[in-house]
Scaffold this active site. Sequence first.
Site, PDB file in Angstrom:
ATOM      1  N   ASP A 209       0.850  -1.193   0.000  1.00 10.73           N
ATOM      2  CA  ASP A 209       0.000   0.000   0.000  1.00 10.73           C
ATOM      3  C   ASP A 209       0.884   1.240   0.000  1.00 10.73           C
ATOM      4  OD1 ASP A 209       0.220   1.110   3.019  1.00 10.73           O
ATOM      5  OD2 ASP A 209       0.266  -1.087   3.043  1.00 10.73           O
ATOM      6  N   ASP A 211       0.664   3.651   2.384  1.00  5.14           N
ATOM      7  CA  ASP A 211       0.479   4.248   3.699  1.00  5.14           C
ATOM      8  C   ASP A 211      -0.644   5.283   3.578  1.00  5.14           C
ATOM      9  OD1 ASP A 211       1.580   3.929   6.406  1.00  5.14           O
ATOM     10  OD2 ASP A 211       2.050   6.053   6.248  1.00  5.14           O
TER      11      ASP A 211
END
Length: 289
Positions: A209, A211
């Site tokens: 991802d 973040d």
Amino acid sequence: MQTKIGIIGGSGLYDLAGLENAEWQVVDTPWGAPSDAIRVGDLGGVPMAFLPRHGRGHVHSPSTVPYRANIDALKRLGCTDIISVSACGSFREEMAPGDFVIISDFIDRTFARDKSFFGTGCVAHVSVAHPVCPRLGDVAEAAAIQAGVTVHRGGTYLAMEGPQFSSMAESKLYRDVWGCDVIGMTNMPEAKLAREAELCYASVAMITDYDSWHPDHGTVDIADIIATLGANSDAAKAMIAAVPALLGPDRAPCPHGCDRALEHAIMTAPDARDATLVAKLDAVAGRVL
């Protein structure tokens, strides 16, 4: 010396095709029980040991992982090289979900963990100026390329305590001010302890991802992370399968001195050392004690 590869990572990584003579082995350590039993076997003629960092079923949080016991157990089994595989968030647009990053440095922001094998009665100071082994990093990079993964060589890993993900302000601080590249919760104190145990250590961050800093992705979504983890796990298995042939069965001394990190590190005079602590250090520091 014979090469023996230790892999610390997700619970699925030990399920490798071609792993011969595989069995689960329980290892007792003076630092308590490791996260789980350790899956040992041979791959391509090279002994390997797989340790599920969080335990099978993911029973340990990042803060409760028994890091000292894990490193001691791998050292006790005769491991010479450790490759750490972990899920991480990215602070860089070009380090996208599904990519791997071969970590080159760390910023340690953890605070609730035992970070050293040494202490009162046997004090030691090792250098972690360069906390990962470049030779082993080369191997991890080559193995990832062979596995068909998009891999980035070099990056700073921000180790946070967790278990919560970052706030927006923290994410922007780590990215924009501190210049970090990825964020995770488990590589510290793991890397420091590996250095104290004179083990070569390399860290492979599997990006799941962005973040919370990224304007187009918003907050971290655990469902998206789990979906990406599945694909990353298959890529990690392919990477690990390529490692034995790259390292080979015969191991020369580390050219960077990882396997001699304690050479001048122990400060406590022999007659002032605590016998109980010294006994606990039999696997980790037996070479110098």
